[in-house]
Design a protein around this motif. Structure first.
Motif, mmCIF file in Angstrom:
data_model
loop_
_atom_site.group_PDB
_atom_site.id
_atom_site.type_symbol
_atom_site.label_atom_id
_atom_site.label_comp_id
_atom_site.label_asym_id
_atom_site.label_seq_id
_atom_site.Cartn_x
_atom_site.Cartn_y
_atom_site.Cartn_z
ATOM 1 N N UNK A 256 0.838 -1.202 0.000
ATOM 2 C CA UNK A 256 0.000 0.000 0.000
ATOM 3 C C UNK A 256 0.873 1.253 0.000
ATOM 4 N N UNK A 257 1.898 1.269 0.826
ATOM 5 C CA UNK A 257 2.769 2.442 0.944
ATOM 6 C C UNK A 257 4.210 2.055 0.620
ATOM 7 N N UNK A 258 4.831 2.836 -0.233
ATOM 8 C CA UNK A 258 6.246 2.644 -0.537
ATOM 9 C C UNK A 258 6.775 3.921 -1.185
ATOM 10 N N UNK A 259 8.064 4.070 -1.168
ATOM 11 C CA UNK A 259 8.683 5.247 -1.784
ATOM 12 C C UNK A 259 8.747 5.042 -3.295
ATOM 13 N N UNK A 260 8.413 6.083 -4.024
ATOM 14 C CA UNK A 260 8.369 5.958 -5.478
ATOM 15 C C UNK A 260 8.767 7.281 -6.120
ATOM 16 N N UNK A 261 9.009 7.201 -7.431
ATOM 17 C CA UNK A 261 9.208 8.385 -8.273
ATOM 18 C C UNK A 261 8.268 8.241 -9.467
ATOM 19 N N UNK A 262 7.799 9.367 -9.973
ATOM 20 C CA UNK A 262 6.815 9.359 -11.047
ATOM 21 C C UNK A 262 7.329 10.161 -12.226
ATOM 22 N N UNK A 263 7.044 9.660 -13.428
ATOM 23 C CA UNK A 263 7.358 10.417 -14.639
ATOM 24 C C UNK A 263 6.119 10.439 -15.518
ATOM 25 N N UNK A 264 5.780 11.607 -16.050
ATOM 26 C CA UNK A 264 4.569 11.764 -16.847
ATOM 27 C C UNK A 264 4.819 12.790 -17.946
ATOM 28 N N UNK A 265 3.798 13.003 -18.774
ATOM 29 C CA UNK A 265 3.936 13.956 -19.873
ATOM 30 C C UNK A 265 4.286 13.277 -21.184
ATOM 31 N N UNK A 266 5.094 13.923 -21.999
ATOM 32 C CA UNK A 266 5.442 13.434 -23.341
ATOM 33 C C UNK A 266 6.526 12.371 -23.248
ATOM 34 N N UNK A 328 9.667 10.320 -4.032
ATOM 35 C CA UNK A 328 8.461 11.108 -4.311
ATOM 36 C C UNK A 328 8.743 12.295 -5.242
ATOM 37 N N UNK A 329 9.773 12.160 -6.062
ATOM 38 C CA UNK A 329 10.035 13.161 -7.103
ATOM 39 C C UNK A 329 9.127 12.880 -8.302
ATOM 40 N N UNK A 330 8.609 13.928 -8.885
ATOM 41 C CA UNK A 330 7.756 13.794 -10.060
ATOM 42 C C UNK A 330 8.383 14.567 -11.212
ATOM 43 N N UNK A 331 8.679 13.857 -12.301
ATOM 44 C CA UNK A 331 9.240 14.474 -13.508
ATOM 45 C C UNK A 331 8.114 14.640 -14.524
ATOM 46 N N UNK A 332 7.919 15.864 -15.004
ATOM 47 C CA UNK A 332 6.876 16.145 -15.997
ATOM 48 C C UNK A 332 7.538 16.676 -17.259
ATOM 49 N N UNK A 333 7.409 15.944 -18.349
ATOM 50 C CA UNK A 333 8.021 16.315 -19.621
ATOM 51 C C UNK A 333 6.999 17.082 -20.457
#
Length: 573
Positions: A256-266, A328-333
């Protein structure tokens, strides 16, 4: 006699010297028998060879040899034939000319070096080629978050990712009944539809926790860990090792809970990835399979704890500005806008026009009569019943299954069972026709039917057939010459009249490419129409008796009620 004796002595001495010069060991007396036994052994190994699908070449630095591996050895110029030998159950490599070599716990590269060292100790000038002829078969257990957990026989040339892929294969008809296969395929289609819809918009669709936290336990080799995403990112076998006999591969479920990074966009494959210390920006780009063609590399946003900073990259040095990620870093391209020229549109017209073909149109301005005029006008009488306008439709996606559409449309439906069956039939045969009465437009000049055209529209005006097709319960079904203004009964008379089984109240006119059924008493017959005369409906045995019994019961009930009312009224009076 002396000459013969001297010749034998010289031959023996020469053979001895030749073996010492070339580095060959002295051949035993029964060399012929040994060679015969070796050839039989190698033929047996050749016959045991099986082919397995592979995902990559075997890398000798990471592949550990073991009992059952078949090794091919070629030593030049000693022999021109390749020697095929198998590693024994105790880890010994048996060589017909050079003895035994212990290879327990060695990689394929270390085995090659040990073999080269052994042979060159006897013949320093020998040229040696050693390769893995056939990998051994390993017994491995795969369990956890996979579709088909169990024990598998797999070649040792498979990596952990290959083994997991095997355990995630879809069910076959031999493994599961058809209802289970159908439901599994439908669930997969729904999941893929959801994933595709999110991915197209640049939103994270999948959680990749399991791919990064695989545990491989072995009683001999201990615990190993696999990180498939990092292995792909850094092109390293270290994070996706080869399987070994006795491996137990556990694929964990997503917590349910864990450390993650997210990437979204193009980005090709947006997602949420489990975070490991040491992960870099370049790894995250590789996890997501790289940038899309319309990615704006000058507009990349790094978002962390509500703070954001912009990164501007050049295509040539994407990874020169690499940096380590934090949880919990989020990269948005960013995405470059896509422009579309709505003025460049075409429509096709074929059939009864002077110059059929494809012509440029202006969407929202060009109408049907305009296109006919551009094509040179009508040169013959079209079959209005068979004419139509077809609108281009977006390409079907893999999830465009009529069954899924049917279920989604019926979520809020209150149709009866009979309506549902009819609706399903209509849905499966739905076309992309444009609503337009070409007879009203071209014959009666009804400009309300002069529709606006769209890009990709197709207008079909086939030549008049000059006939009506009459079929069903008639004496002579077939084509009847068309005559303007005649009724449907006239055409039925021309087809020989009704059969005794005909049901006149059920006659219908079938018109056009969409096969629309029309009431003949309310419809003008057009060239190309079909007149269908059905028979009496087929009813199950006893249905007619039940029908008349129900009527009789109703009449009896009505009489009883009437008699009761009369009696009650009489008593009151």
């Amino acid at each position: 006699m002396k000459r013969i004796l001297w010749a034998l002595i010289l031959f023996s001495v020469g053979s001895k010297l030749f073996s010492q010069v070339t580095g060959l060991p002295t051949l035993p007396k029964d060399i012929g028998l040994d060679e015969q036994v070796k050839n039989q052994f190698q033929q047996q190994l050749f016959s045991e060879k099986e082919t397995y699908p592979t995902t990559a070449l075997v890398i000798d630095t990471f592949y550990y040899v073991g009992p059952g591996d078949i090794i091919s050895i070629l030593v030049l110029p000693t022999s021109i034939n390749t020697e095929i030998t198998k590693i024994s159950s105790d880890g010994q490599l048996i060589l017909s000319r050079y003895g035994f070599l212990d290879v327990k716990g060695k990689t394929l590269l270390e085995t090659k070096k040990e073999l080269e060292k052994l042979i060159k100790a006897i013949n320093s000038k020998a040229e040696i080629s050693v390769s893995l002829y056939k990998p051994r078969i390993c017994l491995v257990r795969i369990y956890g978050n996979v579709k088909k957990p169990g024990v598998y026989n797999l070649p040792a040339s498979y990596r952990v990712s290959d083994a997991i892929a095997i355990a995630n294969l879809e069910y076959s008809t031999q493994e599961a009944p058809m209802p289970k296969i159908s439901s599994s395929m439908m669930i997969n289609d729904i999941e893929r539809k959801r994933e595709s819809e999110l991915t197209d918009k640049g939103l994270p669709a999948n959680l990749y926790f399991s791919n990064r936290n695989i545990f491989v336990y072995n009683q001999i080799w201990g615990l190993r860990k696999a990180d498939i995403e990092l292995s792909k990112s850094r092109n390293s076998f270290e994070f996706d090792p080869y399987i070994r006999e006795g491996d137990e591969i556990y694929v964990p479920y997503t917590p349910i809970n864990y450390e993650y990074v997210t990437i979204s966009g193009a980005i090709v494959q947006p997602g949420k990835f489990f975070f490991k210390k040491g992960d870099k920006f370049s790894d995250l780009i590789q996890f997501a399979k790289g940038f899309k063609n319309n990615a704006d590399l000058s507009n990349i946003v790094v978002l962390k704890d509500g703070f954001q900073r912009k990164i501007s990259l050049e295509a040539k040095n994407v990874f020169e500005q690499d940096f380590e990620l934090e949880p919990f870093t989020n990269i948005i391209v960013g995405e470059l806008p896509t422009t579309r020229n709505n003025n460049n549109a075409v429509a096709g017209i074929y059939g009864c026009v002077e110059k059929p073909g494809v012509y440029p149109i202006v969407p929202g301005k060009t109408r049907l009569l305009d296109l006919i005029k551009i094509a040179g006008g009508l040169i013959c009488e079209p079959s209005y019943s068979k004419s139509f306008v077809l609108r281009s439709y977006p390409q079907r996606q893999f999830w465009d299954d009529p069954s899924l559409e049917l279920f989604s449309l019926f979520k809020q439906s209150n149709l009866t069972l009979e309506d549902t069956t009819r609706f399903k039939m209509d849905l499966f045969t739905k076309g992309h026709f444009v609503s337009c009465d070409l007879y009203e437009l071209l014959s009666k000049n009804n400009l309300q039917q002069n529709i606006l055209l769209s890009d990709g529209d197709l207008v079909v005006l086939p030549k008049s057939l000059g006939s009506i097709y009459v079929w069903g319960q008639v004496k002579n079904p077939g084509y009847v010459p068309f005559e303007q203004g005649k009724t449907y009964e006239w055409y039925i008379d021309k087809a020989g009249g009704y059969l005794s089984t005909a049901k006149k109240s059920r006659i219908r006119i079938i018109r056009g490419s969409q096969k629309v059924w029309l009431n003949p008493k309310e419809t003008e017959i057009l060239d190309g129409d079909e007149i269908y005369v059905p028979g009496e409906p087929d009813l199950p045995p006893g249905t007619e008796y039940q029908y008349y019994s129900l009527i009789a019961t109703g009449i009896a009930t009505l009489i009883s009620l009437t008699y009761l009312i009369i009696n009650l009224t009489t008593r009151r009076n």
